[in-house]
Design a protein around this motif. Structure first.
Motif, mmCIF file in Angstrom:
data_model
loop_
_atom_site.group_PDB
_atom_site.id
_atom_site.type_symbol
_atom_site.label_atom_id
_atom_site.label_comp_id
_atom_site.label_asym_id
_atom_site.label_seq_id
_atom_site.Cartn_x
_atom_site.Cartn_y
_atom_site.Cartn_z
ATOM 1 N N GLU A 297 -11.172 -20.130 -36.955
ATOM 2 C CA GLU A 297 -11.608 -20.197 -38.350
ATOM 3 C C GLU A 297 -10.422 -20.134 -39.307
ATOM 4 O OE1 GLU A 297 -14.441 -17.836 -41.482
ATOM 5 O OE2 GLU A 297 -14.881 -17.674 -39.359
ATOM 6 N N ARG B 199 -8.722 -23.529 -39.220
ATOM 7 C CA ARG B 199 -9.535 -24.519 -39.940
ATOM 8 C C ARG B 199 -9.334 -24.347 -41.441
ATOM 9 N NH1 ARG B 199 -13.927 -24.516 -42.612
ATOM 10 N NH2 ARG B 199 -14.582 -22.449 -42.016
ATOM 11 N N THR C 45 -5.891 -25.695 -42.377
ATOM 12 C CA THR C 45 -5.780 -27.156 -42.409
ATOM 13 C C THR C 45 -6.533 -27.771 -43.586
ATOM 14 O OG1 THR C 45 -7.631 -27.399 -40.860
ATOM 15 C CG2 THR C 45 -5.406 -27.380 -39.926
#
Length: 93
Positions: free
Chosen positions: A57, A60, A63
């Motif tokens: 998480e 993510r 990014t």
């Protein structure tokens, strides 16, 4: 940076203890010499109570917020000093 007070002393010094916590100190409160509570500042509390979702998480989220293509990273240059060719570690499985 931990200050320790008995609950009896804390009653008389409470505004000062809160001020200390606001400035990053941790204030321990004791009853009959035993630690029973702590006063911490809001920032410290938020750090301790913030949700940690694990690596996937977090990556993510990273990014989504960071455009990796525009960072112009060169992995060979970045990691060139980490281990020279021929110095690989031997791993026994």
């Amino acid at each position: 940076m931990i200050e320790r007070y008995s609950i009896a002393d804390a009653r008389y010094n409470f505004p000062n203890l809160v001020r200390e916590a606001e400035h990053g100190k941790i204030v321990e409160l004791t009853r009959r010499g035993e630690l029973v509570a702590m006063i911490i500042g809001r920032r410290h509390f938020e750090q301790l109570s913030s949700y940690y979702g694990g690596f996937a998480e977090t990556y993510r989220h990273f990014t989504i917020n960071v455009d990796l293509a525009n960072l112009n990273l060169n992995p060979e240059r970045l990691f060139s000093l980490s281990r020279k060719q021929g110095q690989e570690r031997k791993v026994d499985l």
